[in-house]
Design a protein around this motif. Structure first.
Motif, PDB file in Angstrom:
ATOM      1  N   GLY A  12       0.818  -1.198   0.000  1.00 17.79           N
ATOM      2  CA  GLY A  12       0.000   0.000   0.000  1.00 17.79           C
ATOM      3  C   GLY A  12       0.855   1.252   0.000  1.00 17.79           C
ATOM      4  O   GLY A  12       2.096   1.190   0.059  1.00 17.79           O
ATOM      5  N   ALA A  13       0.208   2.407  -0.044  1.00 16.07           N
ATOM      6  CA  ALA A  13       0.925   3.674  -0.176  1.00 16.07           C
ATOM      7  C   ALA A  13       1.907   3.904   0.967  1.00 16.07           C
ATOM      8  O   ALA A  13       3.079   4.255   0.738  1.00 16.07           O
ATOM      9  CB  ALA A  13      -0.080   4.825  -0.260  1.00 16.07           C
ATOM     10  N   ARG A  14       1.469   3.727   2.198  1.00 15.49           N
ATOM     11  CA  ARG A  14       2.357   3.995   3.332  1.00 15.49           C
ATOM     12  C   ARG A  14       3.501   2.988   3.412  1.00 15.49           C
ATOM     13  O   ARG A  14       4.627   3.346   3.769  1.00 15.49           O
ATOM     14  CB  ARG A  14       1.553   4.017   4.636  1.00 15.49           C
ATOM     15  CG  ARG A  14       0.719   5.280   4.770  1.00 15.49           C
ATOM     16  CD  ARG A  14      -0.104   5.331   6.057  1.00 15.49           C
ATOM     17  NE  ARG A  14      -0.789   6.614   6.128  1.00 15.49           N
ATOM     18  CZ  ARG A  14      -1.906   6.919   5.456  1.00 15.49           C
ATOM     19  NH1 ARG A  14      -2.456   5.998   4.673  1.00 15.49           N
ATOM     20  NH2 ARG A  14      -2.447   8.110   5.559  1.00 15.49           N
ATOM     21  N   THR A  25      12.355   8.305   9.281  1.00 16.77           N
ATOM     22  CA  THR A  25      12.464   9.706   8.850  1.00 16.77           C
ATOM     23  C   THR A  25      11.161  10.283   8.314  1.00 16.77           C
ATOM     24  O   THR A  25      11.056  11.497   8.145  1.00 16.77           O
ATOM     25  CB  THR A  25      13.539   9.865   7.754  1.00 16.77           C
ATOM     26  OG1 THR A  25      13.141   9.128   6.573  1.00 16.77           O
ATOM     27  CG2 THR A  25      14.887   9.364   8.237  1.00 16.77           C
ATOM     28  N   PHE A  26      10.158   9.439   8.060  1.00 12.94           N
ATOM     29  CA  PHE A  26       8.952   9.957   7.412  1.00 12.94           C
ATOM     30  C   PHE A  26       8.101  10.767   8.385  1.00 12.94           C
ATOM     31  O   PHE A  26       7.806  10.336   9.502  1.00 12.94           O
ATOM     32  CB  PHE A  26       8.115   8.819   6.832  1.00 12.94           C
ATOM     33  CG  PHE A  26       6.854   9.282   6.153  1.00 12.94           C
ATOM     34  CD1 PHE A  26       6.903  10.177   5.096  1.00 12.94           C
ATOM     35  CD2 PHE A  26       5.609   8.821   6.570  1.00 12.94           C
ATOM     36  CE1 PHE A  26       5.745  10.607   4.458  1.00 12.94           C
ATOM     37  CE2 PHE A  26       4.443   9.239   5.940  1.00 12.94           C
ATOM     38  CZ  PHE A  26       4.511  10.143   4.889  1.00 12.94           C
ATOM     39  N   ARG A  27       7.708  11.928   7.921  1.00 14.35           N
ATOM     40  CA  ARG A  27       6.769  12.780   8.643  1.00 14.35           C
ATOM     41  C   ARG A  27       5.604  13.081   7.710  1.00 14.35           C
ATOM     42  O   ARG A  27       5.775  13.714   6.671  1.00 14.35           O
ATOM     43  CB  ARG A  27       7.439  14.084   9.076  1.00 14.35           C
ATOM     44  CG  ARG A  27       6.481  15.051   9.773  1.00 14.35           C
ATOM     45  CD  ARG A  27       7.140  16.404   9.955  1.00 14.35           C
ATOM     46  NE  ARG A  27       6.180  17.398  10.427  1.00 14.35           N
ATOM     47  CZ  ARG A  27       6.333  18.714  10.299  1.00 14.35           C
ATOM     48  NH1 ARG A  27       7.424  19.195   9.714  1.00 14.35           N
ATOM     49  NH2 ARG A  27       5.421  19.537  10.749  1.00 14.35           N
ATOM     50  N   GLU A  28       4.422  12.593   8.054  1.00 13.51           N
ATOM     51  CA  GLU A  28       3.261  12.771   7.178  1.00 13.51           C
ATOM     52  C   GLU A  28       2.612  14.125   7.394  1.00 13.51           C
ATOM     53  O   GLU A  28       2.481  14.600   8.521  1.00 13.51           O
ATOM     54  CB  GLU A  28       2.238  11.660   7.420  1.00 13.51           C
ATOM     55  CG  GLU A  28       1.053  11.710   6.444  1.00 13.51           C
ATOM     56  CD  GLU A  28       0.162  10.492   6.520  1.00 13.51           C
ATOM     57  OE1 GLU A  28      -0.874  10.488   5.814  1.00 13.51           O
ATOM     58  OE2 GLU A  28       0.502   9.541   7.255  1.00 13.51           O
ATOM     59  N   GLY A  59      10.851  13.185   4.280  1.00 17.83           N
ATOM     60  CA  GLY A  59      11.744  12.204   4.886  1.00 17.83           C
ATOM     61  C   GLY A  59      13.110  12.296   4.250  1.00 17.83           C
ATOM     62  O   GLY A  59      13.505  13.349   3.730  1.00 17.83           O
ATOM     63  N   ALA A  60      13.835  11.184   4.271  1.00 17.12           N
ATOM     64  CA  ALA A  60      15.183  11.170   3.713  1.00 17.12           C
ATOM     65  C   ALA A  60      15.446   9.846   3.012  1.00 17.12           C
ATOM     66  O   ALA A  60      14.907   8.808   3.396  1.00 17.12           O
ATOM     67  CB  ALA A  60      16.215  11.384   4.812  1.00 17.12           C
ATOM     68  N   ILE A  61      16.273   9.902   1.986  1.00 17.53           N
ATOM     69  CA  ILE A  61      16.768   8.722   1.298  1.00 17.53           C
ATOM     70  C   ILE A  61      18.288   8.807   1.301  1.00 17.53           C
ATOM     71  O   ILE A  61      18.862   9.773   0.775  1.00 17.53           O
ATOM     72  CB  ILE A  61      16.243   8.635  -0.152  1.00 17.53           C
ATOM     73  CG1 ILE A  61      14.721   8.484  -0.167  1.00 17.53           C
ATOM     74  CG2 ILE A  61      16.896   7.464  -0.891  1.00 17.53           C
ATOM     75  CD1 ILE A  61      14.120   8.453  -1.574  1.00 17.53           C
ATOM     76  N   ASP A  62      18.933   7.834   1.924  1.00 18.22           N
ATOM     77  CA  ASP A  62      20.388   7.859   2.095  1.00 18.22           C
ATOM     78  C   ASP A  62      20.844   9.175   2.725  1.00 18.22           C
ATOM     79  O   ASP A  62      21.865   9.762   2.334  1.00 18.22           O
ATOM     80  CB  ASP A  62      21.091   7.633   0.750  1.00 18.22           C
ATOM     81  CG  ASP A  62      20.859   6.238   0.198  1.00 18.22           C
ATOM     82  OD1 ASP A  62      20.611   5.317   1.003  1.00 18.22           O
ATOM     83  OD2 ASP A  62      20.902   6.060  -1.031  1.00 18.22           O
TER      84      ASP A  62
END
Length: 298
Positions: A12-14, A25-28, A59-62
């Motif tokens: 799913g999306a999340r 790191t994800f902030r919705e 959020g962040a990726i690497d």
């Protein structure tokens, strides 16, 4: 031993967002608790979703900051309505203030939500304008396609407005969906039930071979994450010279393949020795094939 894969398509999306971003790191933004629902669907007796079928946040990726949106394909086929579109537009506009290394759009949609008609169409136009504003400011916008609904209608236009597109073989990209073409032109022109025909015509392998998709990966979360990471900070020019060059490429393609009736003929003309095998090969072998073809044309 074959390593286990975590399917992007089945998530799913999340779950997709959590897999692509660095852990924790994800902030919705505008989450379900804030209940931003469609004002139009209840009037029509239709169910609503408390996030209106799209998840947005940062959020962040690497370790690199990104803003990210993921359409929830399980709600109304990921279709874009007024609130749904406003959330994506607002996310991209936020990039002008926060200057992330990319805006990442996980598109899984049949296009505009017909129940919301003009409001949905306007929303798609606003998203596209926000994409161009971000790109003009040097902020790359990356589209990811690998959901069950594909990327059709207005969302396909959004995708092709972005800097880069990453897709799995399961992804599809087209302005008109197979059922729409069949309904308008007839089954003799396009049989929507012919899955092989649909994927040859609209599938990510075909789109990669003709240059409309930048990277094809396996249906695997880590593969998607790696490809998106490689796209961070890589903006493409958005100016008149690039637009004219794109128009020239499209004109050349139309002239070259105007009389072609099947994608396999296009693949053969591009230099694929065994076009019937293209649909069968895995992503790694396919990418080696593409590299060989691009090297021969260079």
């Amino acid at each position: 031993m074959i390593p286990a894969r975590h399917s992007f398509q089945e998530a799913g999306a999340r779950a997709r967002i959590r897999a692509l971003l660095d852990a924790g790191t994800f902030r919705e933004f505008c989450g379900p608790a804030q209940r931003h629902t469609s004002p139009h669907l209840p009037t029509l007796g239709m169910p609503v979703a408390f996030d209106d079928g799209v998840v947005v946040g940062g959020g962040a990726i690497d370790g690199r900051p990104v803003l990210i949106a993921a359409q929830e394909g399980a709600f109304m086929g990921g279709a874009v309505g007024e609130v749904h579109g406003a959330k994506i537009t607002g996310l991209i506009e936020r990039a002008l203030d926060t200057r992330p290394d990319a805006v990442v759009l996980l598109l899984d949609s049949g296009g505009v939500r017909l129940h919301e008609a003009n409001a949905g169409l306007i929303a798609v136009g606003e998203i596209q304008r926000a994409v161009f504003d971000a790109r003009a400011a040097g902020i790359p916008v990356v589209t990811v396609i690998g959901g069950r609904n594909g990327c059709y209608g207005g969302t396909s236009i959004i995708a092709r407005s972005c800097d880069r597109i990453v897709a799995s073989e399961e992804g599809r990209l087209s302005v008109s969906g197979p059922e729409v073409i069949e309904a308008v032109e007839g089954v003799e022109e396009f049989d929507a039930q012919d899955r092989a025909l649909v994927w040859r015509t609209m599938g990510a392998k075909h789109r990669r071979l003709i240059g409309e998709i930048d990277a094809l990966v396996a249906d695997d979360m880590e593969a998607f994450r790696g490809a998106v990471s490689e796209s961070l900070g890589r903006s493409r020019p958005l100016d008149l010279d690039e637009l004219e060059a794109e128009h020239a490429r499209l004109a050349e393609r139309i002239a070259r393949f105007e009389g072609v009736s099947d994608a396999r003929e296009i693949w053969a003309a591009l230099g694929v020795n065994d076009p019937d095998r293209v649909s069968e090969i895995e992503a790694d072998e396919f990418n080696r094939l593409v590299a060989t073809l691009e090297g021969a044309r260079a």
